[in-house]
Design a protein around this motif. Structure first.
Motif, mmCIF file in Angstrom:
data_model
loop_
_atom_site.group_PDB
_atom_site.id
_atom_site.type_symbol
_atom_site.label_atom_id
_atom_site.label_comp_id
_atom_site.label_asym_id
_atom_site.label_seq_id
_atom_site.Cartn_x
_atom_site.Cartn_y
_atom_site.Cartn_z
ATOM 1 N N GLY A 112 0.950 -1.555 -0.146
ATOM 2 C CA GLY A 112 0.201 -0.144 -0.233
ATOM 3 C C GLY A 112 0.453 1.815 -0.306
ATOM 4 O O GLY A 112 -0.103 2.189 0.411
ATOM 5 N N SER A 116 -1.128 5.323 -0.125
ATOM 6 C CA SER A 116 -0.879 5.362 1.926
ATOM 7 C C SER A 116 0.500 6.871 1.973
ATOM 8 O O SER A 116 0.862 6.903 2.872
ATOM 9 C CB SER A 116 -0.334 4.608 1.986
ATOM 10 O OG SER A 116 0.476 4.295 2.251
ATOM 11 N N ARG A 201 -10.924 7.465 1.168
ATOM 12 C CA ARG A 201 -11.657 6.909 1.331
ATOM 13 C C ARG A 201 -11.216 6.227 -0.044
ATOM 14 O O ARG A 201 -11.445 4.935 -0.256
ATOM 15 C CB ARG A 201 -12.609 7.665 1.476
ATOM 16 C CG ARG A 201 -14.132 6.919 1.375
ATOM 17 C CD ARG A 201 -14.172 5.509 2.646
ATOM 18 N NE ARG A 201 -14.883 4.175 2.807
ATOM 19 C CZ ARG A 201 -14.552 3.104 3.198
ATOM 20 N NH1 ARG A 201 -13.317 2.526 3.226
ATOM 21 N NH2 ARG A 201 -15.890 1.934 3.541
ATOM 22 N N GLU A 204 -8.295 3.774 -0.325
ATOM 23 C CA GLU A 204 -8.750 3.027 1.640
ATOM 24 C C GLU A 204 -9.749 2.002 1.098
ATOM 25 O O GLU A 204 -8.864 1.090 1.122
ATOM 26 C CB GLU A 204 -9.732 3.782 2.704
ATOM 27 C CG GLU A 204 -9.702 2.305 3.707
ATOM 28 C CD GLU A 204 -10.462 3.478 4.360
ATOM 29 O OE1 GLU A 204 -10.975 2.599 5.616
ATOM 30 O OE2 GLU A 204 -10.582 4.663 4.697
ATOM 31 N N LEU A 205 -10.545 2.217 0.326
ATOM 32 C CA LEU A 205 -11.032 0.933 -0.101
ATOM 33 C C LEU A 205 -10.116 0.180 -1.560
ATOM 34 O O LEU A 205 -10.756 -1.131 -1.474
ATOM 35 C CB LEU A 205 -12.597 1.754 -1.697
ATOM 36 C CG LEU A 205 -14.082 1.841 -0.486
ATOM 37 C CD1 LEU A 205 -14.342 2.811 -1.492
ATOM 38 C CD2 LEU A 205 -13.829 1.190 0.304
ATOM 39 N N GLU A 207 -7.212 0.255 -1.557
ATOM 40 C CA GLU A 207 -5.988 -0.670 -0.741
ATOM 41 C C GLU A 207 -6.387 -1.989 0.033
ATOM 42 O O GLU A 207 -6.267 -3.078 0.060
ATOM 43 C CB GLU A 207 -5.573 -0.242 0.347
ATOM 44 C CG GLU A 207 -4.543 -0.649 1.378
ATOM 45 C CD GLU A 207 -3.330 -1.382 0.620
ATOM 46 O OE1 GLU A 207 -2.858 -2.079 1.172
ATOM 47 O OE2 GLU A 207 -2.951 -0.212 -0.556
ATOM 48 N N GLN A 208 -8.336 -1.819 0.432
ATOM 49 C CA GLN A 208 -8.544 -3.277 1.040
ATOM 50 C C GLN A 208 -9.297 -4.657 -0.070
ATOM 51 O O GLN A 208 -9.434 -5.345 0.150
ATOM 52 C CB GLN A 208 -9.117 -2.618 1.955
ATOM 53 C CG GLN A 208 -9.630 -1.395 2.950
ATOM 54 C CD GLN A 208 -11.177 -0.782 3.767
ATOM 55 O OE1 GLN A 208 -12.186 -1.427 2.866
ATOM 56 N NE2 GLN A 208 -11.085 -0.469 4.560
ATOM 57 N N ARG A 209 -8.962 -3.739 -1.266
ATOM 58 C CA ARG A 209 -9.481 -5.070 -2.384
ATOM 59 C C ARG A 209 -8.769 -5.231 -3.956
ATOM 60 O O ARG A 209 -9.607 -5.814 -4.961
ATOM 61 C CB ARG A 209 -10.822 -4.187 -3.143
ATOM 62 C CG ARG A 209 -11.950 -4.551 -1.614
ATOM 63 C CD ARG A 209 -13.700 -3.269 -1.768
ATOM 64 N NE ARG A 209 -14.641 -4.118 -2.288
ATOM 65 C CZ ARG A 209 -15.491 -4.033 -3.312
ATOM 66 N NH1 ARG A 209 -15.920 -2.887 -3.247
ATOM 67 N NH2 ARG A 209 -16.054 -5.037 -4.061
ATOM 68 N N TYR A 210 -7.674 -4.140 -3.913
ATOM 69 C CA TYR A 210 -7.234 -4.495 -4.884
ATOM 70 C C TYR A 210 -6.664 -6.220 -5.203
ATOM 71 O O TYR A 210 -7.099 -6.140 -6.745
ATOM 72 C CB TYR A 210 -5.672 -3.554 -4.811
ATOM 73 C CG TYR A 210 -4.287 -4.270 -3.995
ATOM 74 C CD1 TYR A 210 -4.238 -5.184 -4.904
ATOM 75 C CD2 TYR A 210 -4.446 -4.124 -2.963
ATOM 76 C CE1 TYR A 210 -2.954 -5.804 -3.662
ATOM 77 C CE2 TYR A 210 -3.798 -4.458 -2.503
ATOM 78 C CZ TYR A 210 -2.789 -5.862 -2.886
ATOM 79 O OH TYR A 210 -2.384 -6.076 -1.950
#
Length: 301
Positions: A112, A116, A201, A204-205, A207-210
Protein backbone atom coordinates in the motif's frame (compact mmCIF):
# COMPACT_ATOMS: atom_id res chain seq x y z
CA UNK A 1 7.17 8.17 -20.46
CA UNK A 2 3.83 9.54 -21.67
CA UNK A 3 1.18 7.39 -20.02
CA UNK A 4 -2.12 9.25 -20.10
CA UNK A 5 -3.79 12.61 -20.54
CA UNK A 6 -5.93 14.68 -18.23
CA UNK A 7 -9.51 15.45 -19.28
CA UNK A 8 -8.28 18.81 -20.60
CA UNK A 9 -5.72 17.06 -22.83
CA UNK A 10 -2.64 17.83 -20.71
CA UNK A 11 -0.15 14.95 -21.10
CA UNK A 12 0.72 13.03 -17.93
CA UNK A 13 4.20 11.54 -17.74
CA UNK A 14 5.09 8.52 -15.60
CA UNK A 15 8.33 7.67 -13.89
CA UNK A 16 10.15 4.92 -15.79
CA UNK A 17 11.51 2.33 -13.36
CA UNK A 18 14.60 0.32 -14.22
CA UNK A 19 14.96 -3.01 -12.39
CA UNK A 20 17.82 -2.99 -9.92
CA UNK A 21 18.25 0.81 -9.94
CA UNK A 22 16.98 3.23 -7.28
CA UNK A 23 13.75 4.92 -8.44
CA UNK A 24 15.18 8.42 -8.18
CA UNK A 25 16.05 10.86 -10.96
CA UNK A 26 17.90 14.16 -10.88
CA UNK A 27 18.24 17.14 -13.21
CA UNK A 28 20.60 20.11 -13.14
CA UNK A 29 19.53 23.27 -14.92
CA UNK A 30 21.42 26.50 -15.45
CA UNK A 31 22.03 29.19 -18.03
CA UNK A 32 19.90 30.66 -20.78
CA UNK A 33 17.22 28.55 -22.50
CA UNK A 34 17.41 25.66 -20.09
CA UNK A 35 13.80 24.82 -19.20
CA UNK A 36 12.80 23.91 -15.67
CA UNK A 37 10.64 21.11 -17.05
CA UNK A 38 13.24 18.35 -16.79
CA UNK A 39 13.45 17.65 -20.51
CA UNK A 40 9.83 16.67 -21.12
CA UNK A 41 8.63 17.14 -24.68
CA UNK A 42 5.46 19.08 -23.87
CA UNK A 43 5.79 22.57 -22.51
CA UNK A 44 2.62 22.20 -20.43
CA UNK A 45 2.54 18.79 -18.78
CA UNK A 46 1.69 16.84 -15.64
CA UNK A 47 3.32 13.84 -14.00
CA UNK A 48 2.40 11.00 -11.67
CA UNK A 49 5.56 11.31 -9.56
CA UNK A 50 6.79 13.77 -6.92
CA UNK A 51 9.23 16.58 -7.69
CA UNK A 52 11.46 18.55 -5.35
CA UNK A 53 13.33 21.45 -6.94
CA UNK A 54 15.78 23.92 -5.45
CA UNK A 55 17.20 27.14 -6.91
CA UNK A 56 20.67 28.39 -6.07
CA UNK A 57 20.30 31.66 -7.99
CA UNK A 58 17.48 33.90 -9.19
CA UNK A 59 15.87 33.63 -12.61
CA UNK A 60 12.90 32.38 -14.59
CA UNK A 61 9.43 31.29 -13.55
CA UNK A 62 7.12 28.31 -13.39
CA UNK A 63 3.35 28.25 -13.82
CA UNK A 64 1.25 25.60 -12.04
CA UNK A 65 -2.48 25.37 -12.81
CA UNK A 66 -2.43 28.98 -14.02
CA UNK A 67 -0.54 30.46 -11.07
CA UNK A 68 2.88 31.94 -11.88
CA UNK A 69 5.81 31.75 -9.48
CA UNK A 70 9.04 33.73 -9.86
CA UNK A 71 12.15 31.72 -9.06
CA UNK A 72 14.47 33.25 -6.46
CA UNK A 73 17.68 32.02 -4.85
CA UNK A 74 16.86 29.77 -1.90
CA UNK A 75 13.47 28.72 -3.27
CA UNK A 76 12.46 25.10 -2.80
CA UNK A 77 9.35 23.82 -4.55
CA UNK A 78 7.43 20.63 -3.84
CA UNK A 79 5.23 19.62 -6.76
CA UNK A 80 2.37 17.17 -6.33
CA UNK A 81 1.35 14.63 -8.99
CA UNK A 82 -1.38 15.45 -11.47
CA UNK A 83 -0.93 19.23 -11.68
CA UNK A 84 -0.47 21.04 -15.01
CA UNK A 85 3.00 22.59 -15.02
CA UNK A 86 4.36 25.11 -17.50
CA UNK A 87 8.08 25.71 -16.95
CA UNK A 88 9.58 29.04 -17.88
CA UNK A 89 13.02 29.62 -19.32
CA UNK A 90 15.74 30.05 -16.75
CA UNK A 91 17.55 33.35 -17.11
CA UNK A 92 21.28 33.53 -17.80
CA UNK A 93 22.56 33.58 -14.23
CA UNK A 94 20.07 31.17 -12.69
CA UNK A 95 20.88 27.66 -11.51
CA UNK A 96 19.03 24.92 -9.74
CA UNK A 97 18.38 21.25 -9.17
CA UNK A 98 15.40 18.94 -9.25
CA UNK A 99 14.95 15.40 -8.02
CA UNK A 100 11.93 13.34 -8.96
CA UNK A 101 10.71 9.99 -7.70
CA UNK A 102 7.58 7.82 -7.42
CA UNK A 103 5.53 8.11 -4.23
CA UNK A 104 6.56 4.67 -2.92
CA UNK A 105 10.28 5.44 -3.01
CA UNK A 106 10.73 5.52 0.78
CA UNK A 107 8.78 2.36 1.60
CA UNK A 108 9.04 0.19 -1.51
CA UNK A 109 8.31 -3.09 0.30
CA UNK A 110 5.41 -1.84 2.37
CA UNK A 111 2.02 -3.02 1.04
CA UNK A 112 0.00 0.00 0.00
CA UNK A 113 2.98 2.35 0.00
CA UNK A 114 2.07 3.80 -3.38
CA UNK A 115 -1.38 4.86 -2.27
CA UNK A 116 -0.58 5.70 1.35
CA UNK A 117 2.29 8.09 0.63
CA UNK A 118 0.14 11.03 1.75
CA UNK A 119 0.42 9.74 5.32
CA UNK A 120 4.23 9.44 5.27
CA UNK A 121 5.70 12.18 7.49
CA UNK A 122 8.47 13.01 5.02
CA UNK A 123 6.09 13.20 2.06
CA UNK A 124 3.26 15.06 3.77
CA UNK A 125 4.45 18.47 2.47
CA UNK A 126 3.57 17.23 -1.03
CA UNK A 127 -0.09 16.73 -0.10
CA UNK A 128 -2.09 19.35 -1.92
CA UNK A 129 0.33 22.16 -1.28
CA UNK A 130 -0.78 25.72 -1.97
CA UNK A 131 -3.57 26.38 -4.46
CA UNK A 132 -2.38 24.87 -7.70
CA UNK A 133 -0.64 21.81 -6.25
CA UNK A 134 2.69 23.45 -5.52
CA UNK A 135 4.26 24.59 -2.29
CA UNK A 136 7.06 27.17 -2.22
CA UNK A 137 9.44 27.07 0.73
CA UNK A 138 12.37 29.31 1.60
CA UNK A 139 15.65 27.63 2.54
CA UNK A 140 17.53 29.78 5.09
CA UNK A 141 20.95 31.01 3.88
CA UNK A 142 22.72 28.98 6.57
CA UNK A 143 21.26 25.72 5.14
CA UNK A 144 21.72 26.36 1.43
CA UNK A 145 25.19 24.87 1.12
CA UNK A 146 24.01 21.57 2.60
CA UNK A 147 21.07 21.46 0.18
CA UNK A 148 23.41 21.91 -2.77
CA UNK A 149 25.68 19.28 -1.25
CA UNK A 150 22.92 16.68 -1.10
CA UNK A 151 21.81 17.36 -4.67
CA UNK A 152 25.43 17.19 -5.85
CA UNK A 153 25.95 13.91 -4.00
CA UNK A 154 22.73 12.47 -5.46
CA UNK A 155 23.91 13.36 -8.96
CA UNK A 156 27.33 11.82 -8.40
CA UNK A 157 25.96 8.59 -6.91
CA UNK A 158 23.49 8.12 -9.76
CA UNK A 159 26.19 8.75 -12.39
CA UNK A 160 29.04 6.72 -10.91
CA UNK A 161 27.06 3.81 -9.38
CA UNK A 162 29.77 2.86 -6.91
CA UNK A 163 29.26 0.09 -4.36
CA UNK A 164 26.39 0.96 -2.03
CA UNK A 165 25.12 3.75 -4.25
CA UNK A 166 21.51 2.59 -3.99
CA UNK A 167 21.54 3.10 -0.23
CA UNK A 168 23.49 6.36 -0.59
CA UNK A 169 20.93 7.77 -3.05
CA UNK A 170 18.04 7.05 -0.72
CA UNK A 171 19.96 8.46 2.25
CA UNK A 172 20.60 11.80 0.53
CA UNK A 173 16.99 11.94 -0.66
CA UNK A 174 15.75 11.32 2.88
CA UNK A 175 17.94 14.11 4.24
CA UNK A 176 16.54 16.51 1.64
CA UNK A 177 12.99 15.47 2.55
CA UNK A 178 13.76 15.94 6.24
CA UNK A 179 14.80 19.49 5.38
CA UNK A 180 11.55 20.02 3.47
CA UNK A 181 9.49 18.71 6.38
CA UNK A 182 11.21 21.07 8.79
CA UNK A 183 10.61 24.05 6.51
CA UNK A 184 6.98 23.02 6.04
CA UNK A 185 6.30 22.51 9.75
CA UNK A 186 4.58 25.88 10.06
CA UNK A 187 2.14 25.19 7.23
CA UNK A 188 1.15 21.58 7.88
CA UNK A 189 -1.93 22.68 9.82
CA UNK A 190 -3.27 24.36 6.68
CA UNK A 191 -2.48 21.24 4.66
CA UNK A 192 -4.49 19.09 7.07
CA UNK A 193 -7.44 21.40 6.63
CA UNK A 194 -7.13 21.09 2.85
CA UNK A 195 -6.73 17.32 2.86
CA UNK A 196 -9.13 15.36 0.72
CA UNK A 197 -11.22 12.87 2.74
CA UNK A 198 -12.96 11.60 -0.40
CA UNK A 199 -9.65 10.73 -2.06
CA UNK A 200 -8.45 9.15 1.16
CA UNK A 201 -11.53 6.93 1.18
CA UNK A 202 -11.02 6.00 -2.49
CA UNK A 203 -7.46 4.94 -1.78
CA UNK A 204 -8.55 3.06 1.33
CA UNK A 205 -11.11 1.07 -0.65
CA UNK A 206 -8.56 0.29 -3.35
CA UNK A 207 -6.10 -0.85 -0.69
CA UNK A 208 -8.68 -3.15 0.86
CA UNK A 209 -9.85 -4.72 -2.38
CA UNK A 210 -7.19 -4.40 -5.10
CA UNK A 211 -6.53 -8.16 -4.89
CA UNK A 212 -10.18 -8.88 -5.71
CA UNK A 213 -12.41 -8.03 -8.68
CA UNK A 214 -13.08 -4.31 -8.24
CA UNK A 215 -14.15 -1.59 -10.64
CA UNK A 216 -14.97 2.11 -10.75
CA UNK A 217 -18.63 1.26 -10.18
CA UNK A 218 -17.77 -0.80 -7.10
CA UNK A 219 -15.82 2.08 -5.56
CA UNK A 220 -18.49 4.63 -6.45
CA UNK A 221 -21.23 2.44 -5.00
CA UNK A 222 -19.31 1.98 -1.74
CA UNK A 223 -19.00 5.77 -1.46
CA UNK A 224 -22.63 6.43 -2.36
CA UNK A 225 -21.66 8.40 -5.48
CA UNK A 226 -22.31 8.08 -9.16
CA UNK A 227 -19.47 6.71 -11.25
CA UNK A 228 -19.46 9.88 -13.35
CA UNK A 229 -19.14 12.19 -10.36
CA UNK A 230 -16.35 10.11 -8.81
CA UNK A 231 -14.49 10.03 -12.12
CA UNK A 232 -14.66 13.82 -12.37
CA UNK A 233 -13.45 14.42 -8.81
CA UNK A 234 -10.60 11.92 -8.90
CA UNK A 235 -9.53 13.04 -12.37
CA UNK A 236 -9.47 16.69 -11.36
CA UNK A 237 -7.55 16.06 -8.14
CA UNK A 238 -5.04 13.47 -9.34
CA UNK A 239 -5.02 13.56 -13.13
CA UNK A 240 -5.84 9.84 -13.22
CA UNK A 241 -8.92 7.65 -13.23
CA UNK A 242 -10.04 5.31 -10.46
CA UNK A 243 -9.27 2.33 -12.66
CA UNK A 244 -5.76 3.63 -13.30
CA UNK A 245 -5.21 3.87 -9.53
CA UNK A 246 -6.49 0.31 -9.09
CA UNK A 247 -4.09 -0.89 -11.77
CA UNK A 248 -1.21 1.08 -10.26
CA UNK A 249 -1.80 -0.51 -6.86
CA UNK A 250 -1.87 -3.96 -8.44
CA UNK A 251 1.34 -3.25 -10.33
CA UNK A 252 3.06 -2.04 -7.14
CA UNK A 253 2.22 -5.32 -5.41
CA UNK A 254 3.24 -7.29 -8.50
CA UNK A 255 6.67 -5.63 -8.45
CA UNK A 256 7.05 -6.43 -4.75
CA UNK A 257 6.14 -10.08 -5.25
CA UNK A 258 8.37 -10.45 -8.30
CA UNK A 259 11.33 -9.09 -6.35
CA UNK A 260 10.76 -10.93 -3.07
CA UNK A 261 9.18 -14.28 -3.99
CA UNK A 262 9.45 -17.09 -6.52
CA UNK A 263 5.73 -17.22 -7.24
CA UNK A 264 4.81 -18.24 -10.76
CA UNK A 265 3.33 -15.55 -12.97
CA UNK A 266 -0.02 -17.35 -12.85
CA UNK A 267 -0.05 -17.40 -9.04
CA UNK A 268 1.17 -13.83 -8.83
CA UNK A 269 -1.54 -12.60 -11.21
CA UNK A 270 -4.20 -14.07 -8.95
CA UNK A 271 -2.61 -12.47 -5.88
CA UNK A 272 -2.95 -9.00 -7.40
CA UNK A 273 -6.53 -9.29 -8.63
CA UNK A 274 -6.14 -10.48 -12.23
CA UNK A 275 -8.26 -13.47 -13.25
CA UNK A 276 -6.70 -13.60 -16.73
CA UNK A 277 -2.94 -14.17 -16.60
CA UNK A 278 -2.54 -13.09 -20.23
CA UNK A 279 -4.16 -9.76 -19.47
CA UNK A 280 -1.91 -9.37 -16.42
CA UNK A 281 1.21 -9.96 -18.54
CA UNK A 282 -0.03 -7.53 -21.19
CA UNK A 283 -0.76 -4.85 -18.58
CA UNK A 284 2.58 -5.32 -16.82
CA UNK A 285 4.51 -5.14 -20.09
CA UNK A 286 2.63 -1.99 -21.13
CA UNK A 287 3.55 -0.24 -17.88
CA UNK A 288 7.11 -1.56 -17.45
CA UNK A 289 8.38 -2.29 -20.94
CA UNK A 290 9.10 -5.91 -20.02
CA UNK A 291 7.21 -9.06 -19.13
CA UNK A 292 6.98 -9.96 -15.43
CA UNK A 293 9.59 -12.72 -15.76
CA UNK A 294 11.99 -10.48 -17.71
CA UNK A 295 11.55 -7.75 -15.09
CA UNK A 296 12.29 -10.26 -12.30
CA UNK A 297 15.41 -11.60 -14.07
CA UNK A 298 16.74 -8.11 -14.76
CA UNK A 299 16.35 -7.06 -11.14
CA UNK A 300 18.05 -10.17 -9.76
CA UNK A 301 20.90 -9.95 -12.26
Amino acid sequence: MLKARRPDGTPIYSYVRVPGLPPVGIARFHGTNHPAGFGLADRVHAHDFLVLSYFERDGGWVRVEGRTWRLDAGDAFVLAPGEAIEPGLIDGGAAGWATFFPPDVLEPRTPGAFLSWRAHPLLFPFVGGAPGGVQRLRVPPVDRASWVGHFTALDRELRERRDGYNEAVLAHLRLLLVGVSRLAADVTGDLVLRDEPLLARVFELIEQRYDQPISLHDVASALGLSAGHLTTVVGRKTGRTVQQWITERRMAEARRLLASTDLTVEALAGRVGFRDVSYFIKTFKRDHGATPLAWRRAGRH
